[in-house]
Design a protein around this motif. Structure first.
Motif, PDB file in Angstrom:
ATOM      1  N   GLU A   1       8.350   5.857   2.374  1.00 38.49           N
ATOM      2  CA  GLU A   1       7.054   6.074   3.029  1.00 38.49           C
ATOM      3  C   GLU A   1       6.785   4.975   4.059  1.00 38.49           C
TER       4      GLU A   1
ATOM      5  N   LYS B   1       6.201   5.080   8.306  1.00 36.37           N
ATOM      6  CA  LYS B   1       5.176   4.343   9.038  1.00 36.37           C
ATOM      7  C   LYS B   1       5.802   3.514  10.157  1.00 36.37           C
TER       8      LYS B   1
ATOM      9  N   PRO C   1       0.803  -1.236   0.000  1.00 36.87           N
ATOM     10  CA  PRO C   1       0.000   0.000   0.000  1.00 36.87           C
ATOM     11  C   PRO C   1       0.836   1.286   0.000  1.00 36.87           C
ATOM     12  N   TYR C   2       2.142   1.182   0.139  1.00 35.45           N
ATOM     13  CA  TYR C   2       2.974   2.376   0.265  1.00 35.45           C
ATOM     14  C   TYR C   2       3.634   2.699  -1.060  1.00 35.45           C
ATOM     15  N   GLN C   3       3.863   4.004  -1.309  1.00 32.57           N
ATOM     16  CA  GLN C   3       4.437   4.437  -2.594  1.00 32.57           C
ATOM     17  C   GLN C   3       5.861   3.928  -2.765  1.00 32.57           C
ATOM     18  N   ASN C   4       6.612   3.902  -1.678  1.00 32.22           N
ATOM     19  CA  ASN C   4       8.003   3.449  -1.759  1.00 32.22           C
ATOM     20  C   ASN C   4       8.462   3.064  -0.351  1.00 32.22           C
ATOM     21  N   GLN C   5       9.717   2.614  -0.225  1.00 37.88           N
ATOM     22  CA  GLN C   5      10.226   2.172   1.070  1.00 37.88           C
ATOM     23  C   GLN C   5      10.373   3.345   2.038  1.00 37.88           C
TER      24      GLN C   5
END
Length: 574
Positions: free
Chosen positions: A551, A555, A545-549
């Protein structure tokens, strides 16, 4: 020594763990008796053990130190000693000013000795046992002679430096180490309405500081484990120059020995030169006691405290900012009627100003003999109960405001303690304590045996205790996003099997439902792999669900912050 007359001095109590106390006053008396040619023996402990010591040592006289709580015990023991051997019995101590003819008759005690006994007790014993001197010339003596109760004015000693040092070697407790308690002076210029007015109390007399420091050095020599001393003076902080001299001496002593100390302080006096505090802390001050008693200024004035509540708040704030480990204080329950909520409000303010530092307890008002409250309770709108002292102790009120029952006063104390505890637990739960302040509480408790209420409350929170204990041992640290994830090894502060529940169909810990990512992260925080490894592994599984690592990393940092807030993880670096 064998041909010298033996004098057994005792402090008996069922209430306290008596072996833990030094009973310094008895050892000062022992020193004076030894100087006068007697053989003193000092006993402190349970009353049932005293009679064994009387039979074993066969003293020529027995002396009791009497306080509010052991009057009846002494009455009983005195009669039993008289049945064993009709030897002279002398009763002194703080409660002696409240004892009179009836006590002498009921207890079969021979003499009451009031005031400071280092001069008068040897004179009394010489007169009685050796027929040297005149009883009528002895100060502080109360007795029944020719059927008439007679008493003389109490003894007050002017030159404290002339007294011998405490004779700890006179103790019957050969396995007990002494030297924790120190007096640097006697007397107090303040006349608080509730404070026991022992003879000489209002006449301040000070010992020379070189003699005080000599006594401390001697105690350290005789007690290799001594690392904490308690200055017993009511008014140690009366004189700035004297404090500075003491601190200078303590700094020298501390070069060779880890030694910390406690003293009491009157805020009304020290407020004009509070800047002395850093010097005191540097010299080993670890715990400072201040008197507050009430959150209502009107009541503080009735107690004749000579202090303003605003000054107390300022002082506590400053002392905490200076890095003082503990500021101890007490609030009286059952005194003159207060403005509703005033004390609870002040308690919350102090805890907000000095979280992790201010150490608050409560106590019932006691009406000691000779106090204005005892002599004239109506002036304070108070009512006295159980004046014989046969029913009440520290756990049940002896005094109540007019119109209040004892049970109501007891409930008020329970409510006040609830305010203290809830305020402290709120600070702990919400991470509102400075780590440095908590580490000082752990050091005070684990190094010196000084367990503050903060330490107790942290100990009552298993997560917080385990977390801070790891930090205290320097085996881990709190989470910071600046930590090098390649070197940071996170470790749980608890055992999963004891704490995790799945009864609702999902993992739950301390009332918090865990997401799959939170659960899998916590599962891996076993101190075996670095955060960087864990992040890589978890990104492969939960990164969709995340744009990249980057982001996902943010989290993960948020979750780690949350885990730190819950006291679930500590981190060590490799």
């Amino acid at each position: 020594m064998g041909n010298k007359m033996k004098i057994l001095l005792s402090n008996v109590s069922k209430k306290y763990e008596t072996s833990a106390h030094d009973y310094l006053g008895l050892f000062y008396l022992a020193g004076a008796l030894e100087e006068a040619g007697f053989e003193p023996l000092v006993f402190h402990g349970k009353p049932e053990h005293l009679l064994e010591q009387v039979k074993k040592n066969q003293p020529d006289a027995v002396g009791f130190s009497c306080d509010f709580d052991n009057v009846q015990i002494i009455e009983d023991l005195s009669k039993k000693i008289k049945a064993i051997d009709n030897i002279p019995i002398v009763v002194g101590g703080p409660q002696s000013i409240g004892l009179g003819q009836k006590f002498l008759e009921d207890s079969q005690t021979d003499f009451i000795l009031r005031g400071e006994g280092e001069v008068s007790l040897p004179l009394l014993l010489k007169a009685v046992l050796k027929e040297e001197g005149d009883l009528s010339a002895i100060n502080g003596l109360a007795m029944i002679k020719d059927g008439i109760f007679r008493e003389t004015p109490p003894e007050i000693i002017s030159d404290l430096d002339a007294l011998p040092l405490p004779a700890y070697h006179a103790s019957l407790h050969i396995d007990h180490a002494y030297g924790k308690l120190i007096f640097t002076g006697r007397g107090c210029p303040y006349q608080c309405a509730y404070c026991a007015p022992s003879p000489g109390k209002h006449k301040v007399r000070l010992r020379s500081m070189p003699l005080v420091l000599e006594e401390i050095r001697l105690n350290l020599k005789n007690n290799p484990d001594l690392n904490y001393i308690i200055i017993m003076d009511d008014t140690f902080t009366l004189n700035r120059e004297r404090i500075e001299a003491f601190c200078q001496g303590m700094k020298e002593i501390r070069k060779d020995r880890d030694l910390v100390w406690y003293c009491e302080c009157h805020v009304g006096r020290i407020k004009d030169w509070m800047d002395i505090l850093p010097t005191m802390i540097e010299a080993g001050l670890i715990r400072l006691q201040i008197g507050i008693e009430s959150g209502d200024q009107k009541v503080v004035n009735q107690y004749n405290k000579h202090v303003q509540i605003d000054d107390i708040i300022e002082f506590v704030t400053y002392a905490a900012d200076c890095g003082l480990t503990q500021i101890a204080t007490n609030f009286i329950v059952g005194g003159p009627e207060e403005e509703e909520g005033a004390t609870a409000t002040l308690i919350k303010t102090l805890i907000n100003q000095a979280p992790g530092v201010i150490d608050i307890i409560t106590g019932f008002l006691r009406a000691y003999p000779g106090t204005p409250i005892f002599e004239n309770p109506e002036k304070f709108n108070l009512q006295l109960h159980d004046q014989s002292g046969r029913l009440s102790g520290d756990d049940y009120p002896f005094v109540t405001p007019l119109g209040y029952s004892q049970d109501q006063v007891m409930k008020n104390r329970q409510e006040l303690n609830k305010v203290i505890r809830q305020s402290m637990q709120h600070k702990i739960k919400n991470h509102e304590l400075k780590q440095n302040a908590v580490m000082k509480q752990f050091k005070a408790a684990l190094n010196y045996g000084i367990r503050s209420r903060w330490f107790e409350e942290i100990s009552a929170n298993p997560r917080a205790y385990e977390y801070y204990y790891v930090l205290y041992l320097n085996e881990g640290q709190a989470f910071e996003p600046a930590l090098d994830f390649t070197r940071d090894y996170p470790q749980r502060t608890f055992e999963l099997w004891r704490t995790m529940t799945f009864t609702e169909g999902f993992p739950k810990l301390d009332g918090m439902a865990l997401s799959p990512l939170e659960y899998e992260l916590l599962l891996r925080c076993a101190g075996k792999r670095s955060l960087a490894e864990l992040e890589t592994e978890l990104f492969l599984r939960f990164g969709g669900p995340y744009q990249n690592q980057a982001e996902f990393h943010e989290k993960l940092v948020d979750i780690l912050y949350q885990f730190n807030f819950k006291y679930w993880l500590t981190h060590f670096m490799i």
